[in-house]
Design a protein around this motif. Sequence first.
Motif, short mmCIF file in Angstrom:
data_model
loop_
_atom_site.label_atom_id
_atom_site.label_comp_id
_atom_site.label_asym_id
_atom_site.label_seq_id
_atom_site.Cartn_x
_atom_site.Cartn_y
_atom_site.Cartn_z
N TYR A 160 4.93 -6.01 -0.68
CA TYR A 160 4.93 -5.88 0.78
C TYR A 160 3.48 -5.95 1.26
CZ TYR A 160 9.63 -4.26 -0.24
OH TYR A 160 10.93 -4.18 -0.69
N PRO A 161 3.07 -7.07 1.87
CA PRO A 161 1.65 -7.31 2.19
C PRO A 161 0.96 -6.15 2.91
CG PRO A 161 2.94 -9.27 2.64
CD PRO A 161 3.93 -8.21 2.27
N ALA A 162 1.62 -5.55 3.89
CA ALA A 162 0.98 -4.47 4.66
C ALA A 162 0.67 -3.28 3.75
CB ALA A 162 1.89 -4.04 5.80
N TYR A 163 1.60 -2.95 2.85
CA TYR A 163 1.42 -1.79 1.97
C TYR A 163 0.48 -2.12 0.80
CZ TYR A 163 5.43 -0.26 4.72
OH TYR A 163 6.26 0.07 5.77
N ARG A 164 0.48 -3.39 0.40
CA ARG A 164 -0.44 -3.80 -0.67
C ARG A 164 -1.89 -3.52 -0.25
NH1 ARG A 164 -0.62 -9.52 -0.72
NH2 ARG A 164 1.52 -9.49 -1.47
N MET A 165 -2.21 -3.85 1.01
CA MET A 165 -3.58 -3.62 1.52
C MET A 165 -3.94 -2.14 1.51
SD MET A 165 -4.25 -6.25 4.66
CE MET A 165 -3.06 -5.46 5.71
N LEU A 166 -2.97 -1.28 1.81
CA LEU A 166 -3.24 0.15 1.85
C LEU A 166 -3.58 0.67 0.46
CD1 LEU A 166 -0.45 1.41 4.30
CD2 LEU A 166 -2.74 0.61 4.82
N PHE A 167 -2.85 0.21 -0.54
CA PHE A 167 -3.11 0.66 -1.92
C PHE A 167 -4.43 0.08 -2.44
CE2 PHE A 167 1.19 2.16 -1.91
CZ PHE A 167 1.24 3.13 -2.90
N GLU A 168 -4.74 -1.16 -2.03
CA GLU A 168 -5.98 -1.80 -2.51
C GLU A 168 -7.22 -1.05 -2.03
OE1 GLU A 168 -5.69 -5.80 -1.19
OE2 GLU A 168 -4.44 -6.45 -2.88
N ASP A 208 -5.24 8.84 3.82
CA ASP A 208 -6.12 8.36 4.90
C ASP A 208 -5.75 6.93 5.29
OD1 ASP A 208 -7.57 10.68 5.10
OD2 ASP A 208 -9.17 10.03 3.74
N LYS A 209 -5.46 6.10 4.30
CA LYS A 209 -5.09 4.71 4.59
C LYS A 209 -3.78 4.65 5.36
CE LYS A 209 -7.08 1.59 3.30
NZ LYS A 209 -8.20 0.85 3.93
N PHE A 210 -2.85 5.55 5.03
CA PHE A 210 -1.59 5.63 5.78
C PHE A 210 -1.86 6.04 7.23
CE2 PHE A 210 1.15 6.38 1.78
CZ PHE A 210 1.59 5.06 1.80
N PHE A 211 -2.73 7.03 7.42
CA PHE A 211 -3.08 7.47 8.77
C PHE A 211 -3.70 6.33 9.57
CE2 PHE A 211 -3.35 12.17 7.41
CZ PHE A 211 -2.17 12.49 8.08
N GLU A 212 -4.58 5.56 8.94
CA GLU A 212 -5.23 4.44 9.63
C GLU A 212 -4.20 3.40 10.07
OE1 GLU A 212 -8.16 2.87 6.98
OE2 GLU A 212 -9.67 4.37 7.52
N TYR A 213 -3.25 3.12 9.19
CA TYR A 213 -2.22 2.12 9.53
C TYR A 213 -1.31 2.65 10.64
CZ TYR A 213 1.19 -1.62 8.81
OH TYR A 213 2.01 -2.71 8.99
#
Length: 350
Positions: free
Chosen positions: A270-278, A291-296
Amino acid sequence: MSFNDVYFNVDSGYLEGLVRGFKAGILKQHDYLNLIQCETLEDLKLHLQSTDYGNFLANEPSPLTVATIDDRLREKMVIEFNHIRNQALEPLATFMDYITYSYMIDNIILLITGTLHQRSISELLPKCHPLGIFEQMEAINIAATPAELYNAIIVDTPLAPFFVDCISEQDMDEMNIEIIRNTLYKAYLEGFYKFTQQLGGQTFDVMSRVIEFEADRRAIIITINSFGTELTKDDRSKLYPSCGRLYPDGLAALSKCDDYEQVRGVADNYPAYRMLFEGAGNNSGDKTLEDKFFEYEVKLNVLSFMQQFHCGVFYSYFKLKEQECRNIVWIAECIAQRQRSKIDNYINIF
């Protein structure tokens, strides 16, 4: 544009304009740059006076504490929420009520956990979020099982439909309480999603993205937090909300994961979630996955304001305001504890 969108302005146009005006007062990057320069909480108070917060701390005696700032921030947000809720007509009134249900769930879990640790209700009630207060809360300590909790307290609250899957005769312990929390949130998110689906139009277009992300975030966090616990894979999969982008294939894959890397592997699809994990890590200077989840989430809520004539702006404004409160409290904590090296770790909104 649906029929409801055309007539949205008749009942809710004024309130939408009002909330868009409130949104203009959300702190910008230059405000945060001023706040992180502060040496003391009194300096922070002075800088906040030059923003839309104005004199909200004027009556607080010195020395100012972080807890006091947190309470006043929350109080100001609640006043704004109630001002809008009190003037809302249907379907916006029910939509605003749905926003409060998540705070009710958090309050119930806080009280149950506190009483489990022998804390008095009078000590716990002030810690509850004002938007989630309901009359029966003070009687929560009489319940020893989820069934008793439902029959004595929840049955007369708006959470009753969400609690049906939680009813059991097992005694409440730490594990059961977490299962209750996640089961309630699953039912709540699915109910909220269905309600916005019924509203249709721009409201569903905006809110579907936000709720789908929230459902997926909960599924990912539940999976990661379950590693090394007694929670079985079957029980874990029952806690996943079924209204996200991960449903159904992603959730099926998550239910089989045994470690963080396998969860990351699922997110890679899932491209959107891949970026968060990266962009996430646990090393010094790295942003955490949370924090990445909060930003998204902030990004999705900011995008809600790009469309007009829908209820989503009300949800998004208060979520952004909640993040702003977390940011200010974080900066205040860093100032109070002399931890200036971490003061930049807030989530920028605009």
